[in-house]
Scaffold this motif. Sequence first.
Motif, PDB file in Angstrom:
ATOM      1  N   UNK A  69      -8.561   9.293  14.494  1.00  0.00           N
ATOM      2  CA  UNK A  69      -7.269   9.946  14.315  1.00  0.00           C
ATOM      3  C   UNK A  69      -6.037   9.081  14.461  1.00  0.00           C
ATOM      4  N   UNK A  70      -6.198   7.853  14.934  1.00  0.00           N
ATOM      5  CA  UNK A  70      -5.022   6.998  15.119  1.00  0.00           C
ATOM      6  C   UNK A  70      -4.732   6.191  13.854  1.00  0.00           C
ATOM      7  N   UNK A  71      -3.456   5.843  13.626  1.00  0.00           N
ATOM      8  CA  UNK A  71      -3.164   4.874  12.567  1.00  0.00           C
ATOM      9  C   UNK A  71      -3.644   3.492  13.016  1.00  0.00           C
ATOM     10  N   UNK A  72      -3.426   2.477  12.194  1.00  0.00           N
ATOM     11  CA  UNK A  72      -3.755   1.112  12.620  1.00  0.00           C
ATOM     12  C   UNK A  72      -2.901   0.780  13.845  1.00  0.00           C
ATOM     13  N   UNK A  73      -3.548   0.307  14.891  1.00  0.00           N
ATOM     14  CA  UNK A  73      -2.834  -0.087  16.111  1.00  0.00           C
ATOM     15  C   UNK A  73      -2.420  -1.549  15.949  1.00  0.00           C
ATOM     16  N   UNK A  74      -1.106  -1.801  16.007  1.00  0.00           N
ATOM     17  CA  UNK A  74      -0.591  -3.146  15.747  1.00  0.00           C
ATOM     18  C   UNK A  74      -0.385  -3.916  17.049  1.00  0.00           C
ATOM     19  N   UNK A  75      -1.362  -4.725  17.410  1.00  0.00           N
ATOM     20  CA  UNK A  75      -1.225  -5.547  18.617  1.00  0.00           C
ATOM     21  C   UNK A  75      -0.499  -6.826  18.198  1.00  0.00           C
ATOM     22  N   UNK A  76       0.807  -6.661  17.911  1.00  0.00           N
ATOM     23  CA  UNK A  76       1.584  -7.745  17.317  1.00  0.00           C
ATOM     24  C   UNK A  76       1.872  -8.849  18.324  1.00  0.00           C
ATOM     25  N   UNK A  77       2.103 -10.047  17.792  1.00  0.00           N
ATOM     26  CA  UNK A  77       2.398 -11.227  18.598  1.00  0.00           C
ATOM     27  C   UNK A  77       1.868 -12.429  17.845  1.00  0.00           C
ATOM     28  N   UNK A  80      -4.403  -7.375  23.837  1.00  0.00           N
ATOM     29  CA  UNK A  80      -5.605  -6.995  23.085  1.00  0.00           C
ATOM     30  C   UNK A  80      -6.588  -6.272  24.005  1.00  0.00           C
ATOM     31  N   UNK A  81      -6.829  -6.871  25.154  1.00  0.00           N
ATOM     32  CA  UNK A  81      -7.872  -6.326  26.018  1.00  0.00           C
ATOM     33  C   UNK A  81      -7.450  -4.999  26.654  1.00  0.00           C
ATOM     34  N   UNK A  82      -6.193  -4.856  26.992  1.00  0.00           N
ATOM     35  CA  UNK A  82      -5.746  -3.565  27.533  1.00  0.00           C
ATOM     36  C   UNK A  82      -5.812  -2.475  26.460  1.00  0.00           C
ATOM     37  N   UNK A  83      -5.542  -2.852  25.208  1.00  0.00           N
ATOM     38  CA  UNK A  83      -5.670  -1.875  24.116  1.00  0.00           C
ATOM     39  C   UNK A  83      -7.123  -1.450  23.960  1.00  0.00           C
ATOM     40  N   UNK A  84      -8.024  -2.437  23.982  1.00  0.00           N
ATOM     41  CA  UNK A  84      -9.452  -2.106  23.856  1.00  0.00           C
ATOM     42  C   UNK A  84      -9.913  -1.240  25.026  1.00  0.00           C
ATOM     43  N   UNK A  85      -9.438  -1.569  26.205  1.00  0.00           N
ATOM     44  CA  UNK A  85      -9.816  -0.786  27.388  1.00  0.00           C
ATOM     45  C   UNK A  85      -9.308   0.651  27.251  1.00  0.00           C
ATOM     46  N   UNK A  86      -8.066   0.791  26.786  1.00  0.00           N
ATOM     47  CA  UNK A  86      -7.506   2.141  26.610  1.00  0.00           C
ATOM     48  C   UNK A  86      -8.310   2.928  25.571  1.00  0.00           C
ATOM     49  N   UNK A  87      -8.749   2.251  24.525  1.00  0.00           N
ATOM     50  CA  UNK A  87      -9.566   2.945  23.514  1.00  0.00           C
ATOM     51  C   UNK A  87     -10.900   3.361  24.116  1.00  0.00           C
ATOM     52  N   UNK A 142      -5.746   6.168  24.551  1.00  0.00           N
ATOM     53  CA  UNK A 142      -4.674   5.739  23.651  1.00  0.00           C
ATOM     54  C   UNK A 142      -4.429   6.824  22.606  1.00  0.00           C
ATOM     55  N   UNK A 143      -3.223   7.406  22.627  1.00  0.00           N
ATOM     56  CA  UNK A 143      -2.863   8.436  21.652  1.00  0.00           C
ATOM     57  C   UNK A 143      -1.739   7.896  20.764  1.00  0.00           C
ATOM     58  N   UNK A 144      -1.379   8.652  19.742  1.00  0.00           N
ATOM     59  CA  UNK A 144      -0.303   8.202  18.860  1.00  0.00           C
ATOM     60  C   UNK A 144       1.022   8.108  19.626  1.00  0.00           C
ATOM     61  N   UNK A 145       1.182   8.934  20.654  1.00  0.00           N
ATOM     62  CA  UNK A 145       2.399   8.869  21.474  1.00  0.00           C
ATOM     63  C   UNK A 145       2.482   7.570  22.271  1.00  0.00           C
ATOM     64  N   UNK A 146       1.345   6.900  22.409  1.00  0.00           N
ATOM     65  CA  UNK A 146       1.343   5.634  23.152  1.00  0.00           C
ATOM     66  C   UNK A 146       1.682   4.447  22.253  1.00  0.00           C
ATOM     67  N   UNK A 175       2.735   0.879  23.432  1.00  0.00           N
ATOM     68  CA  UNK A 175       3.980   0.901  24.190  1.00  0.00           C
ATOM     69  C   UNK A 175       3.857   0.249  25.558  1.00  0.00           C
ATOM     70  N   UNK A 176       2.599   0.069  26.066  1.00  0.00           N
ATOM     71  CA  UNK A 176       2.497  -0.509  27.412  1.00  0.00           C
ATOM     72  C   UNK A 176       3.086  -1.910  27.455  1.00  0.00           C
ATOM     73  N   UNK A 177       3.137  -2.594  26.301  1.00  0.00           N
ATOM     74  CA  UNK A 177       3.848  -3.877  26.313  1.00  0.00           C
ATOM     75  C   UNK A 177       5.092  -3.865  25.432  1.00  0.00           C
TER      76      UNK A 177
END
Length: 336
Positions: A158-166, A174-181, A186-190, A198-200
Motif C-alpha cells: 500500500x505504500x508508494x516508493x519510499x525515497x531514502x534520499x541522500x 536505510x536500516x531504520x526504514x527497513x526496520x520500520x517496514x 511505516x505508513x504514508x503519514x510517516x 520523516x524520521x530523518x
Amino acid sequence: MPELNLLWLQSGGCGGCTLSLLNAEQPALMDRLADASIRLLWHPSLSEASGNEALEILRACAEGRQRLDILCLEGSVMTGPSGTGRFHMLAGTGRPMMAWVEELAAKAAHVLAVGTCAAYGGITSAGITGPSVGATGLQFHGEHPGGLLPASFRAGAGLPVVNVAGCPTHPGWVLDTLLALSMRRLTEDDLDALHRPRFYADHLVHHGCPRNEFYEFKASAEKASDLGCMMENMGCKGTQAHADCNTRLWNGSGSCLRGGYACISCTEPRFEEPGHPFTETPKVAGIPIGLPSDMPKAWFVALAALSKSATPKRVRENATSDHVVVTPAVKKTGLK
Ligand code: SF4
Ligand code: SF4
C-alpha cells in the motif's frame, strides 16, 4: 516476526550507497538485517550468486515463485535512448534493467529508492548526459511525481516508493526504514511530501551543526578551512536541506560540516544542478538567495544586521581562522 525477503538491484549510479551501507555500525549491517528478520535474497556486491544463479532469483521473484517483500533500487533508472532503456541492459537477459525494475516493483510488497539517484534522478540525471541517458527516479523525476512509475503507483502493501534520499544515503536511514517496514510501523503519514521517511527528513542539517554559534552572529567563513558559518559565502544549504546529518553522525563522528565542507543538500531533488558552484553562495545585493527555508527574507536581513553588530570579538576573529585564535574569557567569579 516473519522473515522478509529483500532483493537489491543497482542501475544508473556509482554504488556509493552500498559502500555507505557497509559502514553501518552498532550493530553492523548483517546483524541489523538479522535483527529485523530480513533475508537478503540477492545483492550484486554482497551475494555470492552471480550469472545464471542470480538471474534465477530475479526470475523467481518476477514470476511469483519467490515472495518478494522488499525491492531496493540503488541508482537511477536509465530510460534512454528514446525511452527504450537499452543504455542499461541486464547482462544475460536481453532485457533493459528498466523493464526488470518495472516488473519486480509490481510484485514487491515494498519498494525503496535507495539514494537520490533512485529517488529523483540525482547525479546521473545532471548536465549534458541527462536527456540522452534518460536518467530518472523510480517515482519522481526531480521534484515532480512520476519517474519510471506513475504517481499513482502503490506497492503491494500500500505504500508508494519510499525515497531514502541522500548522496550517498546514510546507512542509518536505510536500516531504520527497513526496520520500520519489518515492524509494520511505516505508513504514508510517516513520509514527507517527497516520500522521504520523516524520521530523518523532518530535520534540517543545520540542527546540531557545530558552527551554529557562528551562524547566530553571522560570523562567516571566507575561505575553505575557516571555522565560521558557511552559509553566507561558502554555499552551505544546511538551513534548507532536510536531513539529520549533524545529529545522526556519519561513521559515529562525522558530517560534511564537521569535515569542513558545505552542505550541498544532497537529500533534495535537483541538488545536482544548483546553477552555481557548490562552494559559492549566490547572492543578490549581498544577500544570499537561498535563505533558511522557513524564514521571511525581511526577518533574515534584519536579524543578520542586528547579530553582526553584536558579534563578540572571539566569534568574529575565529570565524575567519582555521583554528581558535581568541579563546573564551575566563571570569573571576563563579558561574551564575
Ligand atoms: S555552516 Fe551551514 S549548517 Fe552549519 S551553522 Fe552555518 S548554515 Fe547552519
Ligand atoms: S550535510 Fe548535506 S550534503 Fe552532506 S550528507 Fe548531509 S544532506 Fe548531504
